[in-house]
Scaffold this motif. Structure first.
Motif, mmCIF file in Angstrom:
data_model
loop_
_atom_site.group_PDB
_atom_site.id
_atom_site.type_symbol
_atom_site.label_atom_id
_atom_site.label_comp_id
_atom_site.label_asym_id
_atom_site.label_seq_id
_atom_site.Cartn_x
_atom_site.Cartn_y
_atom_site.Cartn_z
ATOM 1 N N ILE A 190 0.846 -1.201 0.000
ATOM 2 C CA ILE A 190 0.000 0.000 0.000
ATOM 3 C C ILE A 190 0.878 1.247 0.000
ATOM 4 C CG2 ILE A 190 -1.635 1.382 1.348
ATOM 5 C CD1 ILE A 190 -2.849 -1.288 2.281
ATOM 6 N N GLY A 220 0.744 3.304 -3.251
ATOM 7 C CA GLY A 220 0.074 4.577 -2.962
ATOM 8 C C GLY A 220 0.970 5.770 -3.198
ATOM 9 N N SER A 221 2.222 5.644 -2.866
ATOM 10 C CA SER A 221 3.147 6.767 -3.041
ATOM 11 C C SER A 221 3.531 6.973 -4.500
ATOM 12 C CB SER A 221 4.400 6.564 -2.192
ATOM 13 O OG SER A 221 5.121 5.432 -2.651
ATOM 14 N N THR A 225 1.401 7.093 -6.964
ATOM 15 C CA THR A 225 0.326 7.776 -7.680
ATOM 16 C C THR A 225 0.718 9.235 -7.906
ATOM 17 O OG1 THR A 225 -0.840 8.479 -5.679
ATOM 18 C CG2 THR A 225 -1.399 6.296 -6.569
ATOM 19 N N GLY A 242 -1.522 9.791 -1.639
ATOM 20 C CA GLY A 242 -2.217 8.640 -2.205
ATOM 21 C C GLY A 242 -2.279 7.470 -1.244
ATOM 22 N N ILE A 243 -1.304 7.379 -0.356
ATOM 23 C CA ILE A 243 -1.301 6.310 0.654
ATOM 24 C C ILE A 243 -2.508 6.459 1.567
ATOM 25 C CG2 ILE A 243 -0.045 5.340 2.627
ATOM 26 C CD1 ILE A 243 2.541 6.365 1.176
ATOM 27 N N ALA A 301 -5.655 5.550 -0.314
ATOM 28 C CA ALA A 301 -5.752 4.095 -0.450
ATOM 29 C C ALA A 301 -6.214 3.472 0.864
ATOM 30 C CB ALA A 301 -4.404 3.511 -0.876
ATOM 31 N N CYS A 302 -5.694 3.960 1.988
ATOM 32 C CA CYS A 302 -6.118 3.450 3.306
ATOM 33 C C CYS A 302 -7.583 3.762 3.563
ATOM 34 C CB CYS A 302 -5.241 4.032 4.402
ATOM 35 S SG CYS A 302 -3.570 3.365 4.399
#
Length: 167
Positions: free
Chosen positions: A121, A125-126, A128, A134-135, A138-139
């Motif tokens: 994740i 996520g990072s 994006t 983005g992390i 995503a969470c």
């Protein structure tokens, strides 16, 4: 929260001490929130309390934080989310899975699984366009997805009305 120091220093471009302050504020609020949730559990179901924690919007709000004041102001949501999931989660698992050893074991292992899943994740996520923000998004998405899964599982565990065969 393993990303907090990187988020604060690289994304927000503020001193690393703010990551420590944010995490300290959240940790300091967790016990009072756990006590509050314990009292609220007399009025509301475990599922509703967890839903309130999941929908606290902490992760989504963190994606838009721009300064230390907002960062600290969001920590009560962090504490609420954590306390709801950690404090009421085991109770809900025990209600859904009436075998104590199994329910407790499954619940305990979710933390380990979460730690394993957090690596991808963070990595994905990072990458994006939003970077480290983005992390958090995503969470937030995973939290809502988990809430949906829990709600479906809880519904399937509800006793179904049966026909009265004695008549």
């Amino acid at each position: 929260m393993s990303i907090m120091t990187v988020f604060v220093t690289e994304t927000m471009r503020i001193d690393v001490i703010w990551a420590g302050i944010a995490l300290g504020v959240a940790a300091g609020l967790e016990v009072p929130v756990l006590i509050l949730i314990g009292r609220l559990s007399l009025r509301f179901s475990s599922l509703r309390l967890i839903a309130a924690g999941c929908l606290a919007a902490y992760y989504v709000a963190m994606a838009y934080v721009t300064g230390p004041v907002t960062l600290i102001a969001l920590q009560p949501l962090n504490a609420w989310c954590f306390a709801a999931i950690a404090g009421v989660g085991l109770t809900l698992f025990q209600q859904m899975i009436p075998r104590p050893g199994l329910s407790t074991g499954l619940y305990s292992n979710t933390r380990r699984i979460g730690a394993i899943v957090s690596g991808p994740i963070i990595a994905l996520g990072s990458k994006t366009a939003l970077g480290n923000r983005g992390i958090f998004l995503a969470c937030g998405l995973l939290t809502v997805l988990a809430l949906v899964v829990i709600a479906i599982a809880a519904r399937q565990r509800e006793p179904r009305p049966t026909a009265d065969l004695a008549r």
